[in-house]
Design a protein around this motif. Structure first.
Motif, PDB file in Angstrom:
ATOM      1  N   GLY A   1      80.283   3.760  51.174  1.00 26.16           N
ATOM      2  CA  GLY A   1      79.431   2.775  50.520  1.00 26.16           C
ATOM      3  C   GLY A   1      80.276   1.777  49.758  1.00 26.16           C
ATOM      4  O   GLY A   1      81.512   1.799  49.816  1.00 26.16           O
ATOM      5  N   PRO A   2      79.616   0.873  49.035  1.00 26.56           N
ATOM      6  CA  PRO A   2      80.361  -0.181  48.305  1.00 26.56           C
ATOM      7  C   PRO A   2      81.350   0.382  47.298  1.00 26.56           C
ATOM      8  O   PRO A   2      81.151   1.472  46.751  1.00 26.56           O
ATOM      9  N   PHE A   3      82.402  -0.401  47.047  1.00 26.96           N
ATOM     10  CA  PHE A   3      83.382  -0.029  46.023  1.00 26.96           C
ATOM     11  C   PHE A   3      82.700   0.001  44.665  1.00 26.96           C
ATOM     12  O   PHE A   3      81.858  -0.858  44.373  1.00 26.96           O
TER      13      PHE A   3
ATOM     14  N   ARG B   1      89.524  -1.606  53.862  1.00 25.80           N
ATOM     15  CA  ARG B   1      88.406  -1.733  52.922  1.00 25.80           C
ATOM     16  C   ARG B   1      87.068  -1.620  53.657  1.00 25.80           C
ATOM     17  O   ARG B   1      86.133  -0.990  53.174  1.00 25.80           O
ATOM     18  N   PHE B   2      86.992  -2.243  54.831  1.00 26.78           N
ATOM     19  CA  PHE B   2      85.780  -2.165  55.644  1.00 26.78           C
ATOM     20  C   PHE B   2      85.508  -0.712  56.026  1.00 26.78           C
ATOM     21  O   PHE B   2      84.388  -0.222  55.915  1.00 26.78           O
ATOM     22  N   ALA B   3      86.553   0.004  56.438  1.00 27.07           N
ATOM     23  CA  ALA B   3      86.419   1.411  56.822  1.00 27.07           C
ATOM     24  C   ALA B   3      85.989   2.267  55.627  1.00 27.07           C
ATOM     25  O   ALA B   3      85.146   3.153  55.763  1.00 27.07           O
ATOM     26  N   TYR B   4      86.563   2.012  54.472  1.00 30.16           N
ATOM     27  CA  TYR B   4      86.181   2.760  53.270  1.00 30.16           C
ATOM     28  C   TYR B   4      84.694   2.597  52.987  1.00 30.16           C
ATOM     29  O   TYR B   4      83.981   3.566  52.719  1.00 30.16           O
ATOM     30  N   GLU B   5      84.211   1.346  53.049  1.00 29.45           N
ATOM     31  CA  GLU B   5      82.809   1.094  52.751  1.00 29.45           C
ATOM     32  C   GLU B   5      81.888   1.700  53.809  1.00 29.45           C
ATOM     33  O   GLU B   5      80.777   2.115  53.482  1.00 29.45           O
ATOM     34  N   LEU B   6      82.337   1.776  55.049  1.00 30.67           N
ATOM     35  CA  LEU B   6      81.544   2.451  56.075  1.00 30.67           C
ATOM     36  C   LEU B   6      81.359   3.928  55.733  1.00 30.67           C
ATOM     37  O   LEU B   6      80.283   4.493  55.898  1.00 30.67           O
TER      38      LEU B   6
END
Length: 66
Positions: free
Chosen positions: A60-62, A52-57
């Motif tokens: 951006g936010p979910f 989830r941290f990698a996705y947001e990097l």
């Protein structure tokens, strides 16, 4: 001097080629999901899943509701 959150995150990623999965080498929960400490104090530590941290990097936010 302490490492930043991003430095600590990337230190636990085994980078590969752009078309490969990059494996999380840090802590994992009982189901094998990477777990990452993002801050908070002793009484209220904050953790998130590494994916989830990698996705947001990257994105951006979910979106709200997900």
């Amino acid at each position: 001097m302490s490492a930043t959150t991003l430095e600590r995150f990337w230190a636990k990623v085994a980078e590969g080629d752009p078309d490969e999965c990059w494996e999380w080498t840090g802590a994992k929960n009982a189901k094998g999901y990477g777990r990452f400490y993002t801050g908070g104090g002793r009484d209220t530590p904050r953790y998130t899943y590494a994916h989830r941290f990698a996705y947001e990097l990257a994105n951006g936010p979910f979106p709200e509701g997900l």
